[in-house]
Structure formats: structure tokens, C-alpha cells
Write a protein that holds these residues in place. Structure first.
Motif, PDB file in Angstrom:
ATOM      1  N   THR A   1       0.847  -1.195   0.000  1.00 34.31           N
ATOM      2  CA  THR A   1       0.000   0.000   0.000  1.00 34.31           C
ATOM      3  C   THR A   1       0.880   1.241   0.000  1.00 34.31           C
ATOM      4  OG1 THR A   1      -1.692  -1.167   1.271  1.00 34.31           O
ATOM      5  CG2 THR A   1      -1.836   1.235   1.214  1.00 34.31           C
ATOM      6  N   VAL A   2       0.597   2.159  -0.925  1.00 35.09           N
ATOM      7  CA  VAL A   2       1.306   3.442  -0.923  1.00 35.09           C
ATOM      8  C   VAL A   2       0.293   4.557  -0.692  1.00 35.09           C
ATOM      9  CG1 VAL A   2       3.226   2.684  -2.366  1.00 35.09           C
ATOM     10  CG2 VAL A   2       1.198   3.616  -3.457  1.00 35.09           C
ATOM     11  N   GLU A   3       0.680   5.489   0.142  1.00 32.89           N
ATOM     12  CA  GLU A   3      -0.152   6.666   0.378  1.00 32.89           C
ATOM     13  C   GLU A   3       0.300   7.757  -0.574  1.00 32.89           C
ATOM     14  OE1 GLU A   3      -1.157  10.057   3.781  1.00 32.89           O
ATOM     15  OE2 GLU A   3       0.253   8.432   4.243  1.00 32.89           O
ATOM     16  N   LEU A   4      -0.606   8.205  -1.430  1.00 34.81           N
ATOM     17  CA  LEU A   4      -0.338   9.310  -2.338  1.00 34.81           C
ATOM     18  C   LEU A   4      -1.062  10.557  -1.835  1.00 34.81           C
ATOM     19  CD1 LEU A   4      -0.564   7.341  -5.703  1.00 34.81           C
ATOM     20  CD2 LEU A   4       1.450   7.806  -4.293  1.00 34.81           C
ATOM     21  N   SER A   5      -0.947  11.652  -2.546  1.00 32.68           N
ATOM     22  CA  SER A   5      -1.493  12.920  -2.055  1.00 32.68           C
ATOM     23  C   SER A   5      -2.984  12.853  -1.756  1.00 32.68           C
ATOM     24  CB  SER A   5      -1.241  14.031  -3.086  1.00 32.68           C
ATOM     25  OG  SER A   5       0.134  14.226  -3.265  1.00 32.68           O
ATOM     26  N   ASN A   6      -3.750  12.207  -2.647  1.00 30.71           N
ATOM     27  CA  ASN A   6      -5.209  12.270  -2.530  1.00 30.71           C
ATOM     28  C   ASN A   6      -5.888  10.946  -2.209  1.00 30.71           C
ATOM     29  OD1 ASN A   6      -5.200  15.053  -3.228  1.00 30.71           O
ATOM     30  ND2 ASN A   6      -4.975  14.492  -5.389  1.00 30.71           N
ATOM     31  N   PHE A   7      -5.133   9.864  -2.121  1.00 29.33           N
ATOM     32  CA  PHE A   7      -5.747   8.558  -1.858  1.00 29.33           C
ATOM     33  C   PHE A   7      -4.684   7.536  -1.474  1.00 29.33           C
ATOM     34  CE2 PHE A   7      -4.585   8.663  -6.296  1.00 29.33           C
ATOM     35  CZ  PHE A   7      -4.132   7.390  -6.591  1.00 29.33           C
ATOM     36  N   TYR A   8      -5.153   6.405  -0.966  1.00 21.43           N
ATOM     37  CA  TYR A   8      -4.296   5.249  -0.741  1.00 21.43           C
ATOM     38  C   TYR A   8      -4.443   4.314  -1.936  1.00 21.43           C
ATOM     39  CZ  TYR A   8      -3.733   6.474   4.211  1.00 21.43           C
ATOM     40  OH  TYR A   8      -3.428   7.099   5.390  1.00 21.43           O
ATOM     41  N   LEU A   9      -3.331   3.756  -2.393  1.00 20.54           N
ATOM     42  CA  LEU A   9      -3.334   2.816  -3.513  1.00 20.54           C
ATOM     43  C   LEU A   9      -2.826   1.466  -3.021  1.00 20.54           C
ATOM     44  CD1 LEU A   9      -3.696   2.266  -6.551  1.00 20.54           C
ATOM     45  CD2 LEU A   9      -1.364   3.119  -6.897  1.00 20.54           C
ATOM     46  N   ILE A  10      -3.721   0.470  -3.049  1.00 20.20           N
ATOM     47  CA  ILE A  10      -3.382  -0.875  -2.583  1.00 20.20           C
ATOM     48  C   ILE A  10      -3.176  -1.793  -3.784  1.00 20.20           C
ATOM     49  CG2 ILE A  10      -4.104  -2.842  -1.189  1.00 20.20           C
ATOM     50  CD1 ILE A  10      -6.049  -0.973   0.279  1.00 20.20           C
ATOM     51  N   ASN A  11      -2.041  -2.470  -3.775  1.00 17.70           N
ATOM     52  CA  ASN A  11      -1.726  -3.499  -4.775  1.00 17.70           C
ATOM     53  C   ASN A  11      -1.923  -4.841  -4.083  1.00 17.70           C
ATOM     54  OD1 ASN A  11      -0.589  -5.218  -6.652  1.00 17.70           O
ATOM     55  ND2 ASN A  11       1.448  -4.270  -6.638  1.00 17.70           N
ATOM     56  N   ALA A  12      -2.853  -5.657  -4.568  1.00 17.61           N
ATOM     57  CA  ALA A  12      -3.211  -6.884  -3.853  1.00 17.61           C
ATOM     58  C   ALA A  12      -3.227  -8.109  -4.762  1.00 17.61           C
ATOM     59  CB  ALA A  12      -4.576  -6.728  -3.194  1.00 17.61           C
ATOM     60  N   TYR A  13      -2.631  -9.164  -4.264  1.00 17.98           N
ATOM     61  CA  TYR A  13      -2.697 -10.467  -4.919  1.00 17.98           C
ATOM     62  C   TYR A  13      -3.423 -11.410  -3.965  1.00 17.98           C
ATOM     63  CZ  TYR A  13      -1.131 -14.840  -7.128  1.00 17.98           C
ATOM     64  OH  TYR A  13      -1.096 -16.081  -7.723  1.00 17.98           O
ATOM     65  N   PHE A  14      -4.710 -11.566  -4.209  1.00 14.20           N
ATOM     66  CA  PHE A  14      -5.541 -12.390  -3.340  1.00 14.20           C
ATOM     67  C   PHE A  14      -5.175 -13.863  -3.513  1.00 14.20           C
ATOM     68  CE2 PHE A  14      -7.745  -8.503  -3.152  1.00 14.20           C
ATOM     69  CZ  PHE A  14      -8.779  -8.543  -2.224  1.00 14.20           C
ATOM     70  N   PRO A  15      -5.218 -14.638  -2.435  1.00 17.64           N
ATOM     71  CA  PRO A  15      -4.928 -16.073  -2.564  1.00 17.64           C
ATOM     72  C   PRO A  15      -5.938 -16.762  -3.485  1.00 17.64           C
ATOM     73  CG  PRO A  15      -4.977 -15.399  -0.248  1.00 17.64           C
ATOM     74  CD  PRO A  15      -5.507 -14.248  -1.048  1.00 17.64           C
ATOM     75  N   ARG A  16      -5.465 -17.789  -4.149  1.00 14.72           N
ATOM     76  CA  ARG A  16      -6.357 -18.671  -4.913  1.00 14.72           C
ATOM     77  C   ARG A  16      -6.958 -19.668  -3.933  1.00 14.72           C
ATOM     78  NH1 ARG A  16      -5.602 -23.558  -7.813  1.00 14.72           N
ATOM     79  NH2 ARG A  16      -6.885 -23.717  -9.701  1.00 14.72           N
ATOM     80  N   ALA A  17      -8.221 -19.999  -4.112  1.00 15.03           N
ATOM     81  CA  ALA A  17      -8.899 -20.922  -3.191  1.00 15.03           C
ATOM     82  C   ALA A  17      -8.358 -22.337  -3.272  1.00 15.03           C
ATOM     83  CB  ALA A  17     -10.411 -20.911  -3.442  1.00 15.03           C
ATOM     84  N   GLY A  18      -7.590 -22.631  -4.312  1.00 16.28           N
ATOM     85  CA  GLY A  18      -6.913 -23.927  -4.404  1.00 16.28           C
ATOM     86  C   GLY A  18      -7.760 -25.004  -5.067  1.00 16.28           C
ATOM     87  N   ASP A  19      -7.091 -25.987  -5.630  1.00 16.00           N
ATOM     88  CA  ASP A  19      -7.791 -27.120  -6.236  1.00 16.00           C
ATOM     89  C   ASP A  19      -8.628 -27.824  -5.176  1.00 16.00           C
ATOM     90  OD1 ASP A  19      -6.508 -26.522  -8.599  1.00 16.00           O
ATOM     91  OD2 ASP A  19      -4.914 -27.991  -8.312  1.00 16.00           O
ATOM     92  N   GLY A  20      -9.876 -28.123  -5.528  1.00 18.36           N
ATOM     93  CA  GLY A  20     -10.781 -28.720  -4.561  1.00 18.36           C
ATOM     94  C   GLY A  20     -11.143 -27.774  -3.430  1.00 18.36           C
ATOM     95  N   LEU A  21     -10.897 -26.480  -3.644  1.00 13.51           N
ATOM     96  CA  LEU A  21     -11.160 -25.430  -2.648  1.00 13.51           C
ATOM     97  C   LEU A  21     -10.412 -25.684  -1.333  1.00 13.51           C
ATOM     98  CD1 LEU A  21     -14.998 -24.828  -3.218  1.00 13.51           C
ATOM     99  CD2 LEU A  21     -13.050 -23.708  -4.331  1.00 13.51           C
ATOM    100  N   SER A  22      -9.218 -26.262  -1.468  1.00 18.69           N
ATOM    101  CA  SER A  22      -8.429 -26.634  -0.292  1.00 18.69           C
ATOM    102  C   SER A  22      -7.963 -25.432   0.525  1.00 18.69           C
ATOM    103  CB  SER A  22      -7.212 -27.453  -0.729  1.00 18.69           C
ATOM    104  OG  SER A  22      -6.419 -26.715  -1.655  1.00 18.69           O
ATOM    105  N   ARG A  23      -7.872 -24.255  -0.106  1.00 18.05           N
ATOM    106  CA  ARG A  23      -7.439 -23.044   0.619  1.00 18.05           C
ATOM    107  C   ARG A  23      -8.574 -22.027   0.739  1.00 18.05           C
ATOM    108  NH1 ARG A  23      -2.182 -19.965  -0.490  1.00 18.05           N
ATOM    109  NH2 ARG A  23      -1.676 -20.253   1.703  1.00 18.05           N
ATOM    110  N   LEU A  24      -9.790 -22.473   0.631  1.00 14.45           N
ATOM    111  CA  LEU A  24     -10.916 -21.545   0.678  1.00 14.45           C
ATOM    112  C   LEU A  24     -10.973 -20.789   2.007  1.00 14.45           C
ATOM    113  CD1 LEU A  24     -13.435 -20.315  -0.596  1.00 14.45           C
ATOM    114  CD2 LEU A  24     -14.746 -22.288   0.232  1.00 14.45           C
TER     115      LEU A  24
END
Length: 241
Positions: A91-114
Motif C-alpha cells: 500500500t502506498v499513500e499518495l497525495s489524494n488517496f491510498y493505492l493498494i496493490n493486492a494479490y488475493f490467494p487462490r482458493a486452491g484445487d478442490g477449494l483446499s485453501r478456501l
């Protein structure tokens, strides 16, 4: 301001292909799944302020943000070990907003990481809400989930990204004052940001730029760019901030 977000499926691979050069002109570049702690020379020489947050495990996950404006502050991770060891957010704070760069986890085959995925969803929601008390928030990245049926070329609720719990959270976050910029500007378009290398008929729109509602009327455009090099396509947000 023009912000591009791209799951590059390996920073070294995308650099060797020469594809990264095609986005090195935007005001902010958010890369996911960099899989490396090394910075290519062309990025070091690019003039951007660079914030990299690789995963602890070599060759896995990781995010990197490049931004022309010097950030007022930087936050790596969500202050929760199991997520931060995987290099999921910057996350970087810029002058007028916060900008979040996110890589959400994959739920996994068979939803093993749901369960892991849903726990991450809830944690990042808390984080976004807290930031928003100070400034508007823009979060872009690979969310590894669809919002609606039309966001996937196929349907199987046991498939990662299509499960009811994942879609429920996506609907939930959009119901509480956050806006899917792509859908806001393209209400009827059917388009995908990811396509399976192995099964070409499998495609989903799982990459997003989501903005807090107070910025909604400042969105000028949001589109998926036709740039090859990864199994994902970049998403471009143009916003007047």
C-alpha cells in the motif's frame, strides 16, 4: 491519473518477453505474482519509485508497485504473518488517496485453501475500511474471484474463484461503498482478464480496480488491455485524482 494492474505470472519471464515495456509509461504500475526478489535493470533505471514485497518462499507470489509520485508512506502487508509471508499486499499513500496493490490467494484445487482465502478477504476489508477513514482508497489486483455469472466463460461452483463464499464476499465489498470501476464504465460488456494456458475455453474476469465510492464520479475509464505475455491481461484505470 492512469493506473495499470497486471498479474505478470513471473517478473523475470515477463521481462524476458519484453512485454513489461508496454506498460512503463503509466503513472502507477501494480504487478502481482512477481515470484522474485530481484529487480530488473530496466525497472531500476525507469525513474519510478519502486516498492517490492516478495514472498518468503522463493519463486512464489509477491507484489511490486511502481509509482511516479513519491509516496507519503508505504505499508507492506497486512500485519498478519500467514498472509505477509506470501507477499500479498503493498500500500502506498499518495497525495489524494491510498493505492493498494493486492494479490488475493487462490482458493486452491478442490477449494483446499478456501478458508485461508476468506480469512484474507476479511482482513483486507478491515484494512481498507481503516485507511478510508483518512483518505479514499483504490485497490487493484488479482482478486482470484468473479462477481457475477457473466464474469466467467464456464460455471462450476467447486472451481476456485467461482465458489459461493468467494462471490458472496465480492458482492459484500461492493455493497458497502466500493465500486468495481470496470463494471461501472462497462455495464453490459462481457470480457475476461484471465485465460487458462491449458484449457483455452476457461476464462474469467478476476482482475479488478475497485475504488471507494467517493471517487466514483472521477472514474474516466477502465478497460482490459490486449497485451500478451502472461495468462492475465492488464487492467487500466484512468481516474481524475
Amino acid at each position: 491519473m492512469k493506473i495499470v494492474s497486471w498479474n505478470v505470472n513471473g517478473l523475470k519471464a515477463i521481462t524476458k518477453k519484453g512485454a513489461l515495456e508496454s506498460v512503463l509509461s503509466y503513472d502507477a504500475i501494480l504487478l502481482q505474482e512477481i515470484r522474485s526478489s530481484d529487480l530488473p535493470l530496466d525497472l531500476l533505471m525507469s525513474g519510478y519509485n519502486i516498492v517490492s514485497f516478495p514472498a518468503k518462499k522463493k519463486g512464489y507470489s509477491g507484489v511490486m508497485t511502481l509509482v511516479k509520485e513519491k509516496p507519503k508512506s508505504v505499508v507492506k502487508g497486512l500485519n498478519q504473518k500467514e498472509f505477509d509471508e506470501e507477499g500479498r499486499t503493498v500500500t502506498v499513500e499518495l497525495s489524494n488517496f491510498y493505492l493498494i496493490n493486492a494479490y488475493f490467494p487462490r482458493a486452491g484445487d478442490g477449494l483446499s485453501r478456501l478458508d485461508f482465502k476468506i480469512a484474507f478477504d476479511k482482513k483486507i476489508e478491515e484494512f481498507m475500511d481503516e485507511l478510508r477513514k483518512t483518505k479514499p482508497v483504490i485497490i487493484c489486483g488479482d482478486f482470484n474471484a468473479v462477481v457475477e455469472r457473466r464474469d466467467s466463460s464456464f460455471w462450476d461452483e467447486n472451481e476456485p474463484g467461482l465458489s459461493p463464499k468467494e462471490r458472496e464476499w465480492m458482492a459484500h465489498i461492493l455493497s458497502k461503498g466500493y465500486v468495481d470501476a470496470y463494471r461501472f464504465k462497462n455495464p453490459n460488456k462481457i470480457e475476461y482478464s484471465w485465460r487458462s494456458y491449458r484449457f483455452k475455453w476457461k476464462a474469467m474476469r478476476i482482475d479488478y480496480c475497485i475504488v471507494s465510492e467517493e471517487l466514483k464520479d472521477k472514474i474516466k475509464d477502465c478497460k482490459i488491455l490486449n497485451i500478451e505475455g502472461s495468462d492475465h491481461y492488464p487492467i487500466l484505470l484512468e481516474i481524475d485524482v
